[in-house]
Write an enzyme that holds these catalytic residues in place. Structure first.
Site: not given
Lengths: 233, 233
Positions: B4, B82, B165, B167-168, B191
């Site tokens: 990314e 992302t 949604k 993760m960080e 996604d």
């Protein structure tokens, strides 16, 4: 949590550092003292400025550990706290377990390499002599950021052969591994993970008893550690 | 993840800092440069020494953010990456969202005070002018440590009105709040969370396209930010 740490401050004869040995803005609270010829620093994550409760979970645990290792350069990290225990692995309320290894149970990343990174399973430094001397039970400590668990958390805990479920050790293990500092974990059981009562009810009921169990175990454990090499533990 | 970050390094004309601006043992990789009269530091979590993959999830994100803020003292943090998007909130593959707020969806702690601490919902600094100028979609970014989600994660994302949604961001938001540094988040959709395909399949398929979308959005966003006060964003 301070409820777990403060009884130890008393029984180890530590004093609160003013200012904290860990510089702000991290809200870590540190207590220091000497006993059996070793310097002891007890480090808590401190409180959440927004919600007023103790900072719990892997994120503050890893940050606190990283900053404590940077500031204090200890020879050994000991993660001390309360936890859930698996009856299927012999856990009873008030038992103190020593960790044989660490894993995460709430980091599912089904991509090559990331799957194993997510669990981040690692062995603890073996301490057979300490375990025998203090008659501790032993097992894998699995960490997640929830007090309860979902089915997927459960499946991962079973896959990791977890005896203990708590919310910090895997984050501490990751930060300790970055610094190359050995980690020992002592976890007192407040609730039975594979029992039939909600964790939060048993946790609140047994927190004081588990904190007392730690108070009876941690000082002799540190006395046992004092003056020994890692290989002698 | 580097996948990314690296396209941005190129399009922003940054250079890898040797040594990293964040001292070891944290494996953070930093890139620096100037553009539109502002100093820009792009900071990646670096790789896991054990498993060889990029460090992902809230634990390394919070640690990296804390250490970067300590080392670099920026005026503004921008979390770029992302993410999954909710079709029900208008997300399509390749969209870039700007965060209106942050929350955790995998920290369930049903004890008084700890329940809200677990979610740690917080608003993002409002950026209505930036959003209009760049025609960005907007919504709440909810973070968890799994690429997939369990039913309880889903319930919490719905409760938080999550549009994104990943993760960080919630770990970054916590560390930025400790330092009192404002945070902006730009998230490109790889996604569809409420779609019918597994996240990992769509993620791998669309990672390059989403990285390109970030490459097209982040440089003009930084150009927009340059020379403005927070209130002007």
């Amino acid at each position: 949590m301070e409820a777990e740490g403060l009884p130890l401050v008393e029984s180890l004869g530590l004093r609160r550092d003013e200012p904290s040995r860990i510089a702000p803005p991290a809200p870590c609270v540190t207590f220091s003292g000497s006993r059996h010829g070793i310097d002891i620093h007890l480090v808590c994550n401190g409180k959440c400025a927004v919600h007023g409760v103790d900072n719990v979970g892997t994120v503050p645990a890893a940050l606190t550990t990283y900053l404590a290792l940077q500031a204090l350069r200890p020879d050994l990290v000991v993660s001390v706290g309360t936890a859930g225990g698996f009856a299927a692995r012999g856990a009873k309320i008030g038992d103190v377990f020593v960790a044989t290894g660490f894993a995460n149970h709430d980091r599912r990343i089904p991509l090559p390499g990331f799957d194993k990174y997510g669990v981040w399973a690692c062995g603890a430094h073996p301490v057979p002599n300490l375990q025998k001397a203090l008659k501790l039970k032993e097992g894998v400590v699995s960490s997640g950021n929830s007090l309860d668990y979902c089915q997927q958390d459960w499946d991962q805990m079973v896959a990791s052969s977890a005896a203990i479920k708590e919310m910090e050790a895997a984050g501490i293990a990751w930060a300790a591994a970055l610094h190359g500092t050995p980690l020992l974990a002592l976890k007192a059981v407040t609730d039975i993970v594979d029992g039939d009562r909600p964790a939060q009810d048993e946790f609140l009921e047994n927190l004081a008893a588990a904190a007392r169990a730690l108070q009876e175990t941690v000082p002799p454990a540190l006395e046992f550690v004092a003056g020994k090499t890692l290989a002698e533990l």
